[in-house]
Design a protein around this motif. Structure first.
Motif, PDB file in Angstrom:
ATOM      1  N   GLY A 329       0.821  -1.209   0.000  1.00 55.91           N
ATOM      2  CA  GLY A 329       0.000   0.000   0.000  1.00 55.91           C
ATOM      3  C   GLY A 329       0.856   1.261   0.000  1.00 55.91           C
ATOM      4  O   GLY A 329       0.448   2.301  -0.528  1.00 55.91           O
ATOM      5  N   VAL A 330       2.063   1.173   0.587  1.00 53.21           N
ATOM      6  CA  VAL A 330       2.973   2.319   0.575  1.00 53.21           C
ATOM      7  C   VAL A 330       3.429   2.606  -0.854  1.00 53.21           C
ATOM      8  O   VAL A 330       3.474   3.763  -1.301  1.00 53.21           O
ATOM      9  N   ILE A 331       3.749   1.552  -1.597  1.00 54.38           N
ATOM     10  CA  ILE A 331       4.216   1.716  -2.983  1.00 54.38           C
ATOM     11  C   ILE A 331       3.098   2.290  -3.859  1.00 54.38           C
ATOM     12  O   ILE A 331       3.325   3.235  -4.637  1.00 54.38           O
ATOM     13  N   THR A 332       1.879   1.732  -3.752  1.00 52.36           N
ATOM     14  CA  THR A 332       0.785   2.224  -4.600  1.00 52.36           C
ATOM     15  C   THR A 332       0.449   3.680  -4.273  1.00 52.36           C
ATOM     16  O   THR A 332       0.105   4.456  -5.167  1.00 52.36           O
ATOM     17  N   ALA A 333       0.577   4.047  -2.990  1.00 52.06           N
ATOM     18  CA  ALA A 333       0.301   5.443  -2.615  1.00 52.06           C
ATOM     19  C   ALA A 333       1.391   6.376  -3.146  1.00 52.06           C
ATOM     20  O   ALA A 333       1.105   7.473  -3.641  1.00 52.06           O
ATOM     21  N   LEU A 334       2.663   5.939  -3.050  1.00 51.17           N
ATOM     22  CA  LEU A 334       3.772   6.774  -3.530  1.00 51.17           C
ATOM     23  C   LEU A 334       3.694   6.987  -5.042  1.00 51.17           C
ATOM     24  O   LEU A 334       4.060   8.048  -5.548  1.00 51.17           O
ATOM     25  N   ILE A 335       3.215   5.981  -5.767  1.00 52.36           N
ATOM     26  CA  ILE A 335       3.070   6.131  -7.222  1.00 52.36           C
ATOM     27  C   ILE A 335       1.746   6.808  -7.564  1.00 52.36           C
ATOM     28  O   ILE A 335       1.664   7.714  -8.400  1.00 52.36           O
ATOM     29  N   GLY A 336       0.680   6.356  -6.899  1.00 53.20           N
ATOM     30  CA  GLY A 336      -0.672   6.797  -7.271  1.00 53.20           C
ATOM     31  C   GLY A 336      -0.964   8.247  -6.944  1.00 53.20           C
ATOM     32  O   GLY A 336      -1.610   8.943  -7.744  1.00 53.20           O
ATOM     33  N   ALA A 337      -0.493   8.736  -5.793  1.00 53.18           N
ATOM     34  CA  ALA A 337      -0.832  10.104  -5.391  1.00 53.18           C
ATOM     35  C   ALA A 337      -0.277  11.144  -6.373  1.00 53.18           C
ATOM     36  O   ALA A 337      -1.019  12.032  -6.831  1.00 53.18           O
ATOM     37  N   PRO A 338       1.020  11.075  -6.766  1.00 52.37           N
ATOM     38  CA  PRO A 338       1.512  12.055  -7.751  1.00 52.37           C
ATOM     39  C   PRO A 338       0.805  11.933  -9.100  1.00 52.37           C
ATOM     40  O   PRO A 338       0.534  12.948  -9.752  1.00 52.37           O
ATOM     41  N   VAL A 339       0.541  10.693  -9.529  1.00 54.08           N
ATOM     42  CA  VAL A 339      -0.141  10.510 -10.815  1.00 54.08           C
ATOM     43  C   VAL A 339      -1.533  11.142 -10.769  1.00 54.08           C
ATOM     44  O   VAL A 339      -1.956  11.832 -11.708  1.00 54.08           O
ATOM     45  N   PHE A 340      -2.239  10.920  -9.667  1.00 56.45           N
ATOM     46  CA  PHE A 340      -3.582  11.489  -9.539  1.00 56.45           C
ATOM     47  C   PHE A 340      -3.520  13.013  -9.492  1.00 56.45           C
ATOM     48  O   PHE A 340      -4.373  13.706 -10.080  1.00 56.45           O
ATOM     49  N   ALA A 341      -2.492  13.563  -8.816  1.00 57.45           N
ATOM     50  CA  ALA A 341      -2.332  15.025  -8.773  1.00 57.45           C
ATOM     51  C   ALA A 341      -2.097  15.570 -10.183  1.00 57.45           C
ATOM     52  O   ALA A 341      -2.646  16.623 -10.555  1.00 57.45           O
ATOM     53  N   LEU A 342      -1.291  14.847 -10.993  1.00 60.14           N
ATOM     54  CA  LEU A 342      -1.054  15.266 -12.380  1.00 60.14           C
ATOM     55  C   LEU A 342      -2.344  15.231 -13.198  1.00 60.14           C
ATOM     56  O   LEU A 342      -2.604  16.115 -14.021  1.00 60.14           O
ATOM     57  N   LEU A 343      -3.159  14.204 -12.957  1.00 59.06           N
ATOM     58  CA  LEU A 343      -4.435  14.110 -13.675  1.00 59.06           C
ATOM     59  C   LEU A 343      -5.343  15.289 -13.333  1.00 59.06           C
ATOM     60  O   LEU A 343      -6.001  15.870 -14.199  1.00 59.06           O
TER      61      LEU A 343
END
Length: 355
Positions: A329-343
Protein backbone atom coordinates in the motif's frame (compact mmCIF):
# COMPACT_ATOMS: atom_id res chain seq x y z
CA UNK A 1 -16.50 6.12 -47.10
CA UNK A 2 -14.62 8.48 -44.78
CA UNK A 3 -16.71 7.39 -41.78
CA UNK A 4 -16.03 3.72 -42.59
CA UNK A 5 -12.28 4.41 -42.69
CA UNK A 6 -12.43 6.20 -39.32
CA UNK A 7 -14.40 3.33 -37.75
CA UNK A 8 -11.92 0.78 -39.10
CA UNK A 9 -8.98 2.84 -37.83
CA UNK A 10 -10.55 3.15 -34.37
CA UNK A 11 -11.28 -0.59 -34.22
CA UNK A 12 -7.70 -1.43 -35.17
CA UNK A 13 -6.41 1.01 -32.57
CA UNK A 14 -8.55 -0.62 -29.87
CA UNK A 15 -7.45 -4.12 -30.85
CA UNK A 16 -3.84 -2.94 -30.66
CA UNK A 17 -4.50 -1.45 -27.23
CA UNK A 18 -6.02 -4.69 -25.92
CA UNK A 19 -3.08 -6.69 -27.29
CA UNK A 20 -0.60 -4.27 -25.74
CA UNK A 21 -2.30 -4.40 -22.32
CA UNK A 22 -2.58 -8.21 -22.46
CA UNK A 23 1.10 -8.47 -23.36
CA UNK A 24 1.94 -6.06 -20.54
CA UNK A 25 0.15 -8.33 -18.05
CA UNK A 26 2.14 -11.35 -19.24
CA UNK A 27 5.40 -9.36 -19.25
CA UNK A 28 4.98 -8.05 -15.70
CA UNK A 29 3.99 -11.51 -14.48
CA UNK A 30 7.15 -13.06 -15.97
CA UNK A 31 9.20 -10.22 -14.47
CA UNK A 32 7.61 -10.88 -11.07
CA UNK A 33 8.49 -14.58 -11.36
CA UNK A 34 12.04 -13.90 -12.46
CA UNK A 35 13.28 -11.05 -10.25
CA UNK A 36 13.60 -11.20 -6.47
CA UNK A 37 16.26 -12.19 -3.95
CA UNK A 38 17.24 -15.00 -6.35
CA UNK A 39 17.24 -14.25 -10.10
CA UNK A 40 15.73 -17.02 -12.21
CA UNK A 41 16.03 -16.90 -16.04
CA UNK A 42 12.76 -16.72 -17.92
CA UNK A 43 13.46 -19.88 -20.02
CA UNK A 44 13.77 -21.83 -16.76
CA UNK A 45 10.47 -20.36 -15.54
CA UNK A 46 8.74 -21.40 -18.77
CA UNK A 47 10.25 -24.86 -18.37
CA UNK A 48 8.72 -25.22 -14.89
CA UNK A 49 5.34 -23.94 -16.09
CA UNK A 50 5.40 -26.35 -19.02
CA UNK A 51 6.19 -29.21 -16.69
CA UNK A 52 3.54 -28.32 -14.08
CA UNK A 53 0.72 -27.20 -16.36
CA UNK A 54 1.21 -29.31 -19.50
CA UNK A 55 3.23 -32.23 -18.19
CA UNK A 56 6.03 -31.53 -20.70
CA UNK A 57 9.36 -32.84 -19.40
CA UNK A 58 12.66 -31.27 -20.45
CA UNK A 59 16.00 -32.90 -21.30
CA UNK A 60 17.69 -30.69 -18.67
CA UNK A 61 15.57 -30.87 -15.52
CA UNK A 62 15.21 -27.79 -13.30
CA UNK A 63 16.72 -28.12 -9.78
CA UNK A 64 14.07 -29.00 -7.18
CA UNK A 65 14.72 -25.88 -5.07
CA UNK A 66 14.28 -23.57 -8.09
CA UNK A 67 11.08 -25.37 -9.05
CA UNK A 68 9.78 -24.94 -5.48
CA UNK A 69 10.62 -21.21 -5.50
CA UNK A 70 8.72 -20.66 -8.75
CA UNK A 71 5.73 -22.92 -8.20
CA UNK A 72 5.17 -22.73 -4.43
CA UNK A 73 6.25 -19.16 -3.61
CA UNK A 74 6.42 -16.75 -6.54
CA UNK A 75 3.66 -17.95 -8.86
CA UNK A 76 0.84 -17.81 -6.25
CA UNK A 77 2.05 -14.38 -5.11
CA UNK A 78 2.20 -13.02 -8.67
CA UNK A 79 -1.22 -14.47 -9.45
CA UNK A 80 -2.64 -12.92 -6.28
CA UNK A 81 -1.16 -9.51 -7.17
CA UNK A 82 -2.64 -9.83 -10.67
CA UNK A 83 -6.09 -10.76 -9.38
CA UNK A 84 -6.18 -8.10 -6.65
CA UNK A 85 -4.96 -5.34 -8.97
CA UNK A 86 -7.43 -6.32 -11.68
CA UNK A 87 -10.31 -6.55 -9.21
CA UNK A 88 -9.62 -3.21 -7.49
CA UNK A 89 -9.26 -1.34 -10.80
CA UNK A 90 -12.41 -2.96 -12.20
CA UNK A 91 -14.42 -2.19 -9.06
CA UNK A 92 -13.13 1.39 -9.09
CA UNK A 93 -14.22 1.91 -12.71
CA UNK A 94 -17.66 0.51 -11.88
CA UNK A 95 -18.10 2.65 -8.75
CA UNK A 96 -17.07 5.81 -10.62
CA UNK A 97 -19.61 5.09 -13.36
CA UNK A 98 -22.40 4.06 -11.01
CA UNK A 99 -21.93 6.90 -8.51
CA UNK A 100 -21.10 9.45 -11.23
CA UNK A 101 -18.24 10.54 -9.03
CA UNK A 102 -14.65 10.62 -10.36
CA UNK A 103 -13.32 10.38 -6.80
CA UNK A 104 -15.20 7.15 -6.06
CA UNK A 105 -13.09 4.05 -5.54
CA UNK A 106 -13.60 0.53 -4.17
CA UNK A 107 -13.44 1.90 -0.64
CA UNK A 108 -16.14 4.56 -1.05
CA UNK A 109 -19.20 2.70 0.23
CA UNK A 110 -17.61 1.12 3.30
CA UNK A 111 -17.19 -2.49 2.15
CA UNK A 112 -13.44 -2.34 2.63
CA UNK A 113 -13.83 -0.89 6.12
CA UNK A 114 -16.14 -3.77 7.07
CA UNK A 115 -13.64 -6.29 5.72
CA UNK A 116 -10.81 -4.52 7.55
CA UNK A 117 -12.72 -4.60 10.84
CA UNK A 118 -13.29 -8.34 10.42
CA UNK A 119 -9.57 -8.93 9.80
CA UNK A 120 -8.43 -6.63 12.61
CA UNK A 121 -10.79 -8.42 15.03
CA UNK A 122 -9.19 -11.76 14.17
CA UNK A 123 -5.68 -10.33 14.65
CA UNK A 124 -6.58 -8.62 17.92
CA UNK A 125 -8.51 -11.45 19.59
CA UNK A 126 -6.35 -14.19 17.98
CA UNK A 127 -9.32 -16.51 17.53
CA UNK A 128 -9.76 -19.32 15.02
CA UNK A 129 -13.07 -20.53 13.70
CA UNK A 130 -13.64 -24.27 13.80
CA UNK A 131 -12.60 -25.93 10.55
CA UNK A 132 -11.09 -22.80 8.98
CA UNK A 133 -7.65 -22.66 10.61
CA UNK A 134 -5.50 -19.96 9.00
CA UNK A 135 -8.38 -19.03 6.70
CA UNK A 136 -10.31 -17.57 9.61
CA UNK A 137 -8.96 -14.09 8.82
CA UNK A 138 -9.90 -13.87 5.11
CA UNK A 139 -13.25 -15.56 5.63
CA UNK A 140 -14.20 -13.27 8.55
CA UNK A 141 -12.99 -10.29 6.49
CA UNK A 142 -15.21 -11.24 3.55
CA UNK A 143 -18.19 -11.68 5.88
CA UNK A 144 -17.40 -8.29 7.47
CA UNK A 145 -17.35 -6.64 4.04
CA UNK A 146 -20.69 -8.15 3.04
CA UNK A 147 -22.25 -7.16 6.38
CA UNK A 148 -21.05 -3.58 5.84
CA UNK A 149 -22.59 -3.59 2.36
CA UNK A 150 -25.91 -4.82 3.79
CA UNK A 151 -25.88 -2.08 6.43
CA UNK A 152 -25.07 0.62 3.85
CA UNK A 153 -27.75 -0.72 1.54
CA UNK A 154 -30.31 -0.90 4.37
CA UNK A 155 -29.54 2.63 5.56
CA UNK A 156 -29.76 3.97 2.01
CA UNK A 157 -33.03 2.14 1.36
CA UNK A 158 -34.47 3.44 4.64
CA UNK A 159 -33.68 7.06 3.78
CA UNK A 160 -34.21 6.86 0.02
CA UNK A 161 -36.34 3.96 -1.33
CA UNK A 162 -35.05 4.76 -4.85
CA UNK A 163 -31.43 4.24 -3.72
CA UNK A 164 -30.34 7.70 -4.80
CA UNK A 165 -26.62 7.99 -5.53
CA UNK A 166 -26.13 10.89 -3.12
CA UNK A 167 -27.67 8.94 -0.22
CA UNK A 168 -25.63 5.86 -1.10
CA UNK A 169 -22.36 7.82 -0.98
CA UNK A 170 -23.39 9.51 2.27
CA UNK A 171 -24.34 6.19 3.88
CA UNK A 172 -21.00 4.74 2.75
CA UNK A 173 -19.07 7.64 4.26
CA UNK A 174 -20.98 7.34 7.54
CA UNK A 175 -20.35 3.60 7.71
CA UNK A 176 -16.65 3.97 6.82
CA UNK A 177 -16.16 6.66 9.45
CA UNK A 178 -17.92 4.64 12.15
CA UNK A 179 -15.97 1.45 11.38
CA UNK A 180 -12.69 3.36 11.12
CA UNK A 181 -13.32 4.71 14.62
CA UNK A 182 -13.77 1.15 15.92
CA UNK A 183 -10.56 0.04 14.16
CA UNK A 184 -8.71 3.00 15.71
CA UNK A 185 -10.03 1.94 19.13
CA UNK A 186 -8.80 -1.63 18.57
CA UNK A 187 -5.37 -0.33 17.50
CA UNK A 188 -5.20 1.87 20.61
CA UNK A 189 -5.96 -1.13 22.83
CA UNK A 190 -3.59 -3.53 21.05
CA UNK A 191 -0.22 -4.48 22.44
CA UNK A 192 2.03 -6.98 20.68
CA UNK A 193 -0.50 -7.27 17.87
CA UNK A 194 -0.02 -3.59 16.90
CA UNK A 195 2.71 -4.13 14.28
CA UNK A 196 0.84 -7.08 12.79
CA UNK A 197 -2.39 -5.07 12.49
CA UNK A 198 -0.72 -1.98 11.02
CA UNK A 199 1.27 -4.03 8.51
CA UNK A 200 -1.90 -5.78 7.39
CA UNK A 201 -3.84 -2.51 7.11
CA UNK A 202 -1.17 -1.05 4.80
CA UNK A 203 -1.49 -3.96 2.37
CA UNK A 204 0.66 -7.03 2.10
CA UNK A 205 0.94 -10.02 -0.25
CA UNK A 206 3.79 -11.79 1.53
CA UNK A 207 3.38 -15.47 2.46
CA UNK A 208 0.17 -15.78 0.48
CA UNK A 209 0.22 -19.15 -1.23
CA UNK A 210 -2.09 -21.22 -3.41
CA UNK A 211 -4.95 -21.53 -0.87
CA UNK A 212 -5.35 -17.72 -0.88
CA UNK A 213 -5.50 -17.71 -4.69
CA UNK A 214 -8.13 -20.45 -4.54
CA UNK A 215 -10.07 -18.46 -1.94
CA UNK A 216 -10.22 -15.17 -3.87
CA UNK A 217 -10.60 -16.64 -7.37
CA UNK A 218 -14.34 -17.54 -7.23
CA UNK A 219 -15.22 -14.06 -5.91
CA UNK A 220 -13.08 -12.51 -8.66
CA UNK A 221 -14.82 -14.48 -11.40
CA UNK A 222 -18.34 -13.80 -10.13
CA UNK A 223 -17.70 -10.09 -9.50
CA UNK A 224 -15.97 -9.62 -12.87
CA UNK A 225 -18.73 -11.35 -14.82
CA UNK A 226 -21.41 -9.32 -13.00
CA UNK A 227 -19.71 -6.03 -13.86
CA UNK A 228 -18.77 -6.87 -17.46
CA UNK A 229 -22.39 -7.87 -18.07
CA UNK A 230 -23.51 -4.36 -17.13
CA UNK A 231 -21.32 -2.08 -19.25
CA UNK A 232 -24.33 -0.80 -21.21
CA UNK A 233 -26.20 0.02 -18.00
CA UNK A 234 -23.14 1.79 -16.56
CA UNK A 235 -22.97 3.94 -19.70
CA UNK A 236 -26.64 4.82 -19.26
CA UNK A 237 -26.35 5.44 -15.49
CA UNK A 238 -23.35 7.73 -15.98
CA UNK A 239 -25.73 10.10 -17.82
CA UNK A 240 -28.10 10.16 -14.84
CA UNK A 241 -30.80 7.86 -13.49
CA UNK A 242 -33.65 9.61 -15.27
CA UNK A 243 -31.90 9.39 -18.64
CA UNK A 244 -31.13 5.71 -18.01
CA UNK A 245 -34.76 4.99 -17.15
CA UNK A 246 -35.92 6.75 -20.30
CA UNK A 247 -33.91 4.39 -22.50
CA UNK A 248 -35.32 1.29 -20.80
CA UNK A 249 -32.79 0.50 -18.07
CA UNK A 250 -34.28 -1.08 -14.91
CA UNK A 251 -32.33 1.35 -12.76
CA UNK A 252 -32.89 -0.06 -9.27
CA UNK A 253 -32.31 -3.68 -10.24
CA UNK A 254 -29.17 -2.91 -12.23
CA UNK A 255 -27.74 -0.75 -9.46
CA UNK A 256 -28.13 -3.64 -7.02
CA UNK A 257 -26.28 -6.07 -9.32
CA UNK A 258 -23.47 -3.60 -10.03
CA UNK A 259 -23.11 -2.83 -6.33
CA UNK A 260 -23.00 -6.53 -5.49
CA UNK A 261 -20.36 -7.26 -8.15
CA UNK A 262 -18.11 -4.39 -7.10
CA UNK A 263 -18.56 -5.20 -3.40
CA UNK A 264 -17.65 -8.87 -3.93
CA UNK A 265 -14.43 -7.85 -5.67
CA UNK A 266 -13.54 -5.28 -3.01
CA UNK A 267 -14.34 -7.45 0.02
CA UNK A 268 -12.41 -10.44 -1.35
CA UNK A 269 -9.37 -8.29 -2.22
CA UNK A 270 -9.23 -6.65 1.21
CA UNK A 271 -9.61 -10.07 2.83
CA UNK A 272 -6.47 -11.51 1.19
CA UNK A 273 -4.27 -8.44 0.78
CA UNK A 274 -5.30 -5.76 3.28
CA UNK A 275 -6.04 -2.16 2.34
CA UNK A 276 -4.31 -1.25 -0.94
CA UNK A 277 -5.22 2.26 -2.03
CA UNK A 278 -5.09 4.28 -5.28
CA UNK A 279 -5.40 1.30 -7.67
CA UNK A 280 -9.15 1.67 -8.05
CA UNK A 281 -8.92 5.46 -8.09
CA UNK A 282 -6.10 6.13 -10.56
CA UNK A 283 -6.20 3.27 -13.09
CA UNK A 284 -9.75 3.95 -14.41
CA UNK A 285 -8.83 7.64 -14.86
CA UNK A 286 -5.77 6.72 -16.90
CA UNK A 287 -7.76 4.31 -19.05
CA UNK A 288 -10.48 6.91 -19.71
CA UNK A 289 -7.82 9.33 -20.93
CA UNK A 290 -6.94 6.83 -23.67
CA UNK A 291 -10.27 5.23 -24.66
CA UNK A 292 -12.86 7.75 -23.51
CA UNK A 293 -15.84 7.16 -21.20
CA UNK A 294 -17.36 4.05 -22.85
CA UNK A 295 -17.52 1.37 -20.11
CA UNK A 296 -17.45 -1.36 -22.74
CA UNK A 297 -13.72 -0.64 -23.00
CA UNK A 298 -13.02 1.16 -19.71
CA UNK A 299 -13.85 -1.90 -17.59
CA UNK A 300 -11.80 -4.61 -19.36
CA UNK A 301 -8.85 -2.31 -19.97
CA UNK A 302 -8.88 -1.14 -16.34
CA UNK A 303 -8.81 -4.81 -15.36
CA UNK A 304 -5.69 -5.45 -17.48
CA UNK A 305 -3.84 -2.27 -16.49
CA UNK A 306 -4.71 -2.73 -12.79
CA UNK A 307 -3.31 -6.28 -12.89
CA UNK A 308 0.00 -5.09 -14.38
CA UNK A 309 0.25 -2.11 -12.05
CA UNK A 310 -0.13 -4.11 -8.84
CA UNK A 311 2.22 -6.85 -10.04
CA UNK A 312 4.91 -4.20 -10.59
CA UNK A 313 4.12 -2.51 -7.26
CA UNK A 314 4.47 -5.86 -5.48
CA UNK A 315 7.80 -6.49 -7.22
CA UNK A 316 9.08 -3.12 -6.01
CA UNK A 317 7.78 -3.70 -2.48
CA UNK A 318 9.73 -6.96 -2.09
CA UNK A 319 12.97 -5.91 -3.80
CA UNK A 320 13.63 -2.25 -2.97
CA UNK A 321 14.87 -2.95 0.60
CA UNK A 322 15.43 -6.72 0.26
CA UNK A 323 15.54 -8.95 2.23
CA UNK A 324 12.87 -6.91 4.06
CA UNK A 325 9.54 -5.99 2.45
CA UNK A 326 7.64 -2.73 2.27
CA UNK A 327 3.84 -2.79 2.61
CA UNK A 328 2.49 -2.74 -0.94
CA UNK A 329 0.00 0.00 0.00
CA UNK A 330 2.97 2.32 0.57
CA UNK A 331 4.22 1.72 -2.98
CA UNK A 332 0.79 2.22 -4.60
CA UNK A 333 0.30 5.44 -2.61
CA UNK A 334 3.77 6.77 -3.53
CA UNK A 335 3.07 6.13 -7.22
CA UNK A 336 -0.67 6.80 -7.27
CA UNK A 337 -0.83 10.10 -5.39
CA UNK A 338 1.51 12.06 -7.75
CA UNK A 339 -0.14 10.51 -10.82
CA UNK A 340 -3.58 11.49 -9.54
CA UNK A 341 -2.33 15.03 -8.77
CA UNK A 342 -1.05 15.27 -12.38
CA UNK A 343 -4.43 14.11 -13.67
CA UNK A 344 -6.20 16.78 -11.62
CA UNK A 345 -3.75 19.43 -12.89
CA UNK A 346 -4.32 18.32 -16.49
CA UNK A 347 -8.09 18.50 -15.99
CA UNK A 348 -7.77 22.02 -14.64
CA UNK A 349 -5.65 23.09 -17.64
CA UNK A 350 -8.14 21.57 -20.09
CA UNK A 351 -11.06 23.26 -18.32
CA UNK A 352 -9.25 26.61 -18.31
CA UNK A 353 -8.53 26.35 -22.05
CA UNK A 354 -12.21 25.71 -22.77
CA UNK A 355 -13.37 28.73 -20.79
Amino acid sequence: MQQSFIQKYSANKLIGLYLFCGGFVLGTALLGLSVSSVYIPIPMILQVLDSKLLGVSSATPVPANVEAIIWDIRLPRVLLATIVGAALALAGAAFQGLLRNPLADPYTIGVSSGAALGAVSVLFFQFTLFGLGTFTLPVVAIVGGLLALMLVYGLTRFVSPTLSVETLILAGIIMSSFISAIIALVIALSGEELRQILFWLMGNLGMRKWPYVQLVFPFFIVGTVLLLMHTRELNALSMGEEAAQNIGVAVQEKKRWILLGAALLTGACVAVSGMIGFVGLVIPHLVRLVVGPNHKHVLPLSLLVGASFLTLADLISRTVIAPQELPIGVITALIGAPVFALLLYREKVVRTNHE
